[in-house]
Scaffold this motif. Structure first.
Motif, PDB file in Angstrom:
ATOM      1  N   LYS A 225       0.849  -1.191   0.000  1.00 34.65           N
ATOM      2  CA  LYS A 225       0.000   0.000   0.000  1.00 34.65           C
ATOM      3  C   LYS A 225       0.881   1.236   0.000  1.00 34.65           C
ATOM      4  O   LYS A 225       1.803   1.356   0.790  1.00 34.65           O
ATOM      5  CB  LYS A 225      -0.899   0.026   1.232  1.00 34.65           C
ATOM      6  CG  LYS A 225      -1.970  -1.021   1.231  1.00 34.65           C
ATOM      7  CD  LYS A 225      -2.868  -0.820   2.435  1.00 34.65           C
ATOM      8  CE  LYS A 225      -3.984  -1.823   2.444  1.00 34.65           C
ATOM      9  NZ  LYS A 225      -4.844  -1.666   3.604  1.00 34.65           N
ATOM     10  N   LYS A 226       0.572   2.138  -0.892  1.00 31.35           N
ATOM     11  CA  LYS A 226       1.356   3.369  -0.973  1.00 31.35           C
ATOM     12  C   LYS A 226       0.739   4.462  -0.114  1.00 31.35           C
ATOM     13  O   LYS A 226       1.407   5.397   0.268  1.00 31.35           O
ATOM     14  CB  LYS A 226       1.427   3.840  -2.419  1.00 31.35           C
ATOM     15  CG  LYS A 226       2.186   2.902  -3.312  1.00 31.35           C
ATOM     16  CD  LYS A 226       2.252   3.427  -4.708  1.00 31.35           C
ATOM     17  CE  LYS A 226       2.993   2.459  -5.595  1.00 31.35           C
ATOM     18  NZ  LYS A 226       3.054   2.901  -6.975  1.00 31.35           N
ATOM     19  N   PHE A 227      -0.562   4.344   0.159  1.00 30.39           N
ATOM     20  CA  PHE A 227      -1.243   5.399   0.898  1.00 30.39           C
ATOM     21  C   PHE A 227      -2.068   4.767   2.004  1.00 30.39           C
ATOM     22  O   PHE A 227      -2.849   3.847   1.767  1.00 30.39           O
ATOM     23  CB  PHE A 227      -2.165   6.178  -0.049  1.00 30.39           C
ATOM     24  CG  PHE A 227      -2.976   7.228   0.654  1.00 30.39           C
ATOM     25  CD1 PHE A 227      -2.396   8.406   1.084  1.00 30.39           C
ATOM     26  CD2 PHE A 227      -4.324   7.039   0.884  1.00 30.39           C
ATOM     27  CE1 PHE A 227      -3.139   9.360   1.724  1.00 30.39           C
ATOM     28  CE2 PHE A 227      -5.078   7.990   1.531  1.00 30.39           C
ATOM     29  CZ  PHE A 227      -4.486   9.161   1.948  1.00 30.39           C
ATOM     30  N   GLU A 228      -1.915   5.234   3.192  1.00 31.64           N
ATOM     31  CA  GLU A 228      -2.667   4.755   4.346  1.00 31.64           C
ATOM     32  C   GLU A 228      -3.497   5.930   4.864  1.00 31.64           C
ATOM     33  O   GLU A 228      -2.951   6.964   5.233  1.00 31.64           O
ATOM     34  CB  GLU A 228      -1.702   4.264   5.420  1.00 31.64           C
ATOM     35  CG  GLU A 228      -2.359   3.575   6.585  1.00 31.64           C
ATOM     36  CD  GLU A 228      -2.838   2.173   6.223  1.00 31.64           C
ATOM     37  OE1 GLU A 228      -3.830   1.751   6.820  1.00 31.64           O
ATOM     38  OE2 GLU A 228      -2.241   1.532   5.357  1.00 31.64           O
ATOM     39  N   SER A 229      -4.831   5.791   4.870  1.00 34.55           N
ATOM     40  CA  SER A 229      -5.684   6.896   5.322  1.00 34.55           C
ATOM     41  C   SER A 229      -5.690   6.965   6.833  1.00 34.55           C
ATOM     42  O   SER A 229      -5.565   5.955   7.528  1.00 34.55           O
ATOM     43  CB  SER A 229      -7.108   6.716   4.803  1.00 34.55           C
ATOM     44  OG  SER A 229      -7.654   5.550   5.353  1.00 34.55           O
ATOM     45  N   LYS A 230      -5.838   8.182   7.331  1.00 35.30           N
ATOM     46  CA  LYS A 230      -5.878   8.400   8.770  1.00 35.30           C
ATOM     47  C   LYS A 230      -7.301   8.159   9.268  1.00 35.30           C
ATOM     48  O   LYS A 230      -8.261   8.413   8.547  1.00 35.30           O
ATOM     49  CB  LYS A 230      -5.461   9.832   9.096  1.00 35.30           C
ATOM     50  CG  LYS A 230      -4.038  10.151   8.708  1.00 35.30           C
ATOM     51  CD  LYS A 230      -3.731  11.572   9.036  1.00 35.30           C
ATOM     52  CE  LYS A 230      -2.322  11.928   8.593  1.00 35.30           C
ATOM     53  NZ  LYS A 230      -2.002  13.326   8.848  1.00 35.30           N
ATOM     54  N   PRO A 231      -7.474   7.686  10.479  1.00 34.11           N
ATOM     55  CA  PRO A 231      -8.832   7.501  11.007  1.00 34.11           C
ATOM     56  C   PRO A 231      -9.509   8.859  11.205  1.00 34.11           C
ATOM     57  O   PRO A 231      -8.876   9.848  11.589  1.00 34.11           O
ATOM     58  CB  PRO A 231      -8.622   6.785  12.336  1.00 34.11           C
ATOM     59  CG  PRO A 231      -7.200   7.045  12.705  1.00 34.11           C
ATOM     60  CD  PRO A 231      -6.448   7.262  11.422  1.00 34.11           C
ATOM     61  N   ILE A 232     -10.789   8.909  10.936  1.00 33.11           N
ATOM     62  CA  ILE A 232     -11.549  10.145  11.052  1.00 33.11           C
ATOM     63  C   ILE A 232     -12.036  10.282  12.486  1.00 33.11           C
ATOM     64  O   ILE A 232     -12.675   9.375  13.019  1.00 33.11           O
ATOM     65  CB  ILE A 232     -12.747  10.132  10.086  1.00 33.11           C
ATOM     66  CG1 ILE A 232     -12.236   9.995   8.654  1.00 33.11           C
ATOM     67  CG2 ILE A 232     -13.594  11.376  10.250  1.00 33.11           C
ATOM     68  CD1 ILE A 232     -13.329   9.778   7.643  1.00 33.11           C
ATOM     69  N   PRO A 233     -11.754  11.423  13.119  1.00 37.87           N
ATOM     70  CA  PRO A 233     -12.215  11.591  14.496  1.00 37.87           C
ATOM     71  C   PRO A 233     -13.735  11.785  14.541  1.00 37.87           C
ATOM     72  O   PRO A 233     -14.337  12.322  13.620  1.00 37.87           O
ATOM     73  CB  PRO A 233     -11.497  12.857  14.974  1.00 37.87           C
ATOM     74  CG  PRO A 233     -11.167  13.595  13.732  1.00 37.87           C
ATOM     75  CD  PRO A 233     -10.987  12.563  12.659  1.00 37.87           C
ATOM     76  N   SER A 234     -14.352  11.300  15.611  1.00 41.32           N
ATOM     77  CA  SER A 234     -15.800  11.422  15.734  1.00 41.32           C
ATOM     78  C   SER A 234     -16.170  12.842  16.140  1.00 41.32           C
ATOM     79  O   SER A 234     -15.405  13.540  16.808  1.00 41.32           O
ATOM     80  CB  SER A 234     -16.328  10.436  16.767  1.00 41.32           C
ATOM     81  OG  SER A 234     -15.749  10.718  18.027  1.00 41.32           O
ATOM     82  N   ARG A 235     -17.376  13.258  15.724  1.00 45.31           N
ATOM     83  CA  ARG A 235     -17.865  14.590  16.071  1.00 45.31           C
ATOM     84  C   ARG A 235     -18.387  14.582  17.487  1.00 45.31           C
ATOM     85  O   ARG A 235     -19.180  13.730  17.864  1.00 45.31           O
ATOM     86  CB  ARG A 235     -18.999  14.990  15.152  1.00 45.31           C
ATOM     87  CG  ARG A 235     -18.544  15.697  13.952  1.00 45.31           C
ATOM     88  CD  ARG A 235     -19.732  16.298  13.264  1.00 45.31           C
ATOM     89  NE  ARG A 235     -19.270  16.980  12.095  1.00 45.31           N
ATOM     90  CZ  ARG A 235     -20.007  17.408  11.132  1.00 45.31           C
ATOM     91  NH1 ARG A 235     -21.306  17.217  11.182  1.00 45.31           N
ATOM     92  NH2 ARG A 235     -19.505  18.029  10.112  1.00 45.31           N
ATOM     93  N   LEU A 236     -17.994  15.578  18.215  1.00 45.75           N
ATOM     94  CA  LEU A 236     -18.445  15.661  19.594  1.00 45.75           C
ATOM     95  C   LEU A 236     -19.586  16.650  19.755  1.00 45.75           C
ATOM     96  O   LEU A 236     -20.403  16.518  20.656  1.00 45.75           O
ATOM     97  CB  LEU A 236     -17.281  16.052  20.505  1.00 45.75           C
ATOM     98  CG  LEU A 236     -16.087  15.090  20.483  1.00 45.75           C
ATOM     99  CD1 LEU A 236     -14.966  15.631  21.337  1.00 45.75           C
ATOM    100  CD2 LEU A 236     -16.515  13.721  20.949  1.00 45.75           C
ATOM    101  N   ALA A 237     -19.654  17.636  18.904  1.00 47.92           N
ATOM    102  CA  ALA A 237     -20.690  18.658  19.039  1.00 47.92           C
ATOM    103  C   ALA A 237     -21.210  19.039  17.664  1.00 47.92           C
ATOM    104  O   ALA A 237     -20.598  18.750  16.640  1.00 47.92           O
ATOM    105  CB  ALA A 237     -20.115  19.884  19.746  1.00 47.92           C
TER     106      ALA A 237
END
Length: 108
Positions: free
Chosen positions: A6-18
């Protein structure tokens, strides 16, 4: 160097708090408020029910029309079922008649 790495690893998306629109109040409308839509045009009143506009002078007229439409739909379904049963019985009768005729011809 591996061939299928894999050449690109996506970052995890943070959950919305508000909520983003903090200044706006939460929606408190109920959908039941929009079920009885009526339109007055001069001396005529139209009510929106079951996806169609119905000319009526009272609210009970609309309820009666909806009740009758449901009853018509139920009777049409029952009629279709009866017609299907009749077709099946006629097919069975025709099959039995041909078998009976074949037996009569064989006995002669």
């Amino acid at each position: 160097m591996p061939l299928f790495a894999k050449k690109f690893e996506s970052k995890p998306i943070p959950s919305r708090l508000a909520r983003c629109n903090i200044g706006c109040p939460a929606i408190s409308e109920d959908l039941e408020d929009f079920k009885n839509i009526s339109l007055n045009l001069g001396n005529k009143e139209l009510r929106f029910a079951d996806g169609i506009w119905i000319h009526s002078t009272r609210k009970s007229d609309t309820d009666d029309i909806l009740r009758l439409n449901r009853r018509i739909r139920n009777l049409e379904e029952e009629n279709n079922l009866c017609m299907l049963k009749i077709e099946i019985f006629l097919d069975l009768l025709a099959e039995q008649t041909t078998e009976l005729n074949a037996l009569k011809l064989r006995d002669k």
